[in-house]
Design a protein around this motif. Sequence first.
Motif, short mmCIF file in Angstrom:
data_model
loop_
_atom_site.label_atom_id
_atom_site.label_comp_id
_atom_site.label_asym_id
_atom_site.label_seq_id
_atom_site.Cartn_x
_atom_site.Cartn_y
_atom_site.Cartn_z
N GLU A 128 13.12 28.03 74.50
CA GLU A 128 12.80 27.16 73.36
C GLU A 128 11.31 27.13 73.12
N VAL A 129 10.93 26.86 71.87
CA VAL A 129 9.52 26.57 71.56
C VAL A 129 9.49 25.43 70.56
N ARG A 130 8.61 24.46 70.82
CA ARG A 130 8.51 23.30 69.93
C ARG A 130 7.37 23.48 68.94
N GLY A 131 7.49 22.81 67.81
CA GLY A 131 6.43 22.91 66.82
C GLY A 131 6.71 21.99 65.65
N THR A 132 6.12 22.34 64.50
CA THR A 132 6.37 21.56 63.28
C THR A 132 6.60 22.52 62.12
N ILE A 133 7.18 21.99 61.07
CA ILE A 133 7.41 22.79 59.87
C ILE A 133 6.21 22.62 58.93
N ALA A 134 5.61 23.75 58.55
CA ALA A 134 4.44 23.73 57.66
C ALA A 134 4.85 23.24 56.27
N PRO A 135 3.92 22.66 55.50
CA PRO A 135 4.28 22.19 54.15
C PRO A 135 4.68 23.32 53.21
N ARG A 136 4.10 24.51 53.43
CA ARG A 136 4.53 25.67 52.62
C ARG A 136 4.41 26.93 53.46
N PRO A 137 5.14 28.00 53.08
CA PRO A 137 5.14 29.23 53.88
C PRO A 137 3.76 29.87 53.92
N ARG A 138 3.39 30.39 55.10
CA ARG A 138 2.10 31.08 55.26
C ARG A 138 2.28 32.26 56.20
N GLY A 139 1.73 33.42 55.82
CA GLY A 139 1.71 34.59 56.70
C GLY A 139 2.82 35.58 56.39
N ARG A 140 2.58 36.81 56.89
CA ARG A 140 3.50 37.91 56.55
C ARG A 140 4.11 38.58 57.76
N ASN A 141 3.71 38.16 58.95
CA ASN A 141 4.27 38.82 60.14
C ASN A 141 5.61 38.20 60.51
N GLY A 142 6.25 38.81 61.48
CA GLY A 142 7.50 38.25 61.99
C GLY A 142 8.62 38.35 60.99
N PHE A 143 9.51 37.38 61.02
CA PHE A 143 10.69 37.42 60.15
C PHE A 143 11.29 36.02 60.09
N GLY A 144 12.34 35.88 59.29
CA GLY A 144 13.08 34.62 59.22
C GLY A 144 12.20 33.44 58.88
N TYR A 145 12.27 32.41 59.71
CA TYR A 145 11.54 31.16 59.47
C TYR A 145 10.09 31.20 59.96
N ASP A 146 9.62 32.34 60.44
CA ASP A 146 8.25 32.41 60.99
C ASP A 146 7.18 31.87 60.04
N PRO A 147 7.27 32.11 58.71
CA PRO A 147 6.20 31.61 57.82
C PRO A 147 6.12 30.08 57.73
N ILE A 148 7.16 29.36 58.16
CA ILE A 148 7.06 27.89 58.03
C ILE A 148 7.02 27.19 59.39
N PHE A 149 6.93 27.95 60.49
CA PHE A 149 6.94 27.31 61.81
C PHE A 149 5.57 27.38 62.46
N VAL A 150 5.00 26.21 62.76
CA VAL A 150 3.70 26.12 63.45
C VAL A 150 3.97 25.64 64.87
N PRO A 151 3.80 26.50 65.86
CA PRO A 151 4.07 26.09 67.25
C PRO A 151 3.12 24.98 67.70
N GLU A 152 3.59 24.17 68.62
CA GLU A 152 2.78 23.08 69.17
C GLU A 152 1.45 23.62 69.69
N GLY A 153 0.36 22.97 69.33
CA GLY A 153 -0.97 23.39 69.79
C GLY A 153 -1.60 24.47 68.92
N TRP A 154 -0.86 24.97 67.93
CA TRP A 154 -1.39 25.99 67.02
C TRP A 154 -1.70 25.36 65.66
N GLU A 155 -2.56 26.06 64.89
CA GLU A 155 -2.75 25.65 63.50
C GLU A 155 -2.12 26.65 62.56
N ARG A 156 -1.88 27.85 63.06
CA ARG A 156 -1.29 28.86 62.18
C ARG A 156 0.23 28.95 62.43
#
Length: 194
Positions: A128-156
């Motif tokens: 598991e990894v905890r985090g928060t949902i960003a207000p809007r999608p950001r970024g182009r890497n990864g897949f799925g929900y990656d653009p809206i997931f900000v892991p705990e302790g991260w800003e991106r």
Amino acid sequence: MRAGVTDVTFVTSNPGKFREARAVLRPYGVELAWRRRSLPEPQADSLAEVARAKIDGVRGLAGYVLVEDSGLFIPSLNGFPGVYSAHFLTTWGFGPVLELLRHRDRRAYFRTVAALGRNDRRWTFVGEVRGTIAPRPRGRNGFGYDPIFVPEGWERTFAEAPAEAKNRISHRARALRKAGRFLAHPSRRTSRRG
Ligand code: IMP
């Protein structure tokens, strides 16, 4: 089999999952092969049930077989989209979740249940990894929900980070490192029966 190398076949239709898994498992001496195929997914209440059904659906592969099922869980939405994550994203995209979270707690977590099978034996590993949902999608890497997931302790978001950074902390990497440790230490193989 070559000395010190464990051959494992990952059955998934998702190239992003395969790339991540190959990188995470390499340090454990795992040579990961890819069988690009979607497996039947039952309507189920838990990722573990889905992962077990997926592995039971694999036929005709020698050696270790790897499958996994993942989901994004948002406690303020009673865990939604959870086991429905894939269907929800394909049907609706990010919009409804972002809208629903405008006035709710934005905390969320990803969870992966990875399952290894060999002959008629099965082992499961959870990450598991905890985090928060960003207000809007950001970024182009990864897949799925990656653009809206900000892991705990991260800003991106995960999608703004390089693959190596996601692999250091992601739900999938955490589940797969458990699988890797298990594969690297044959003596422990009987203790992780799932
Ligand atoms: P499944 O495990 O393929 O059923 O994934 C469920 C949903 O979660 C799909 O929409 C995936 O794209 C998404 N998902 C799974 N893993 C990740 C991830 O690591 N990052 C972002 N989305 C993911």
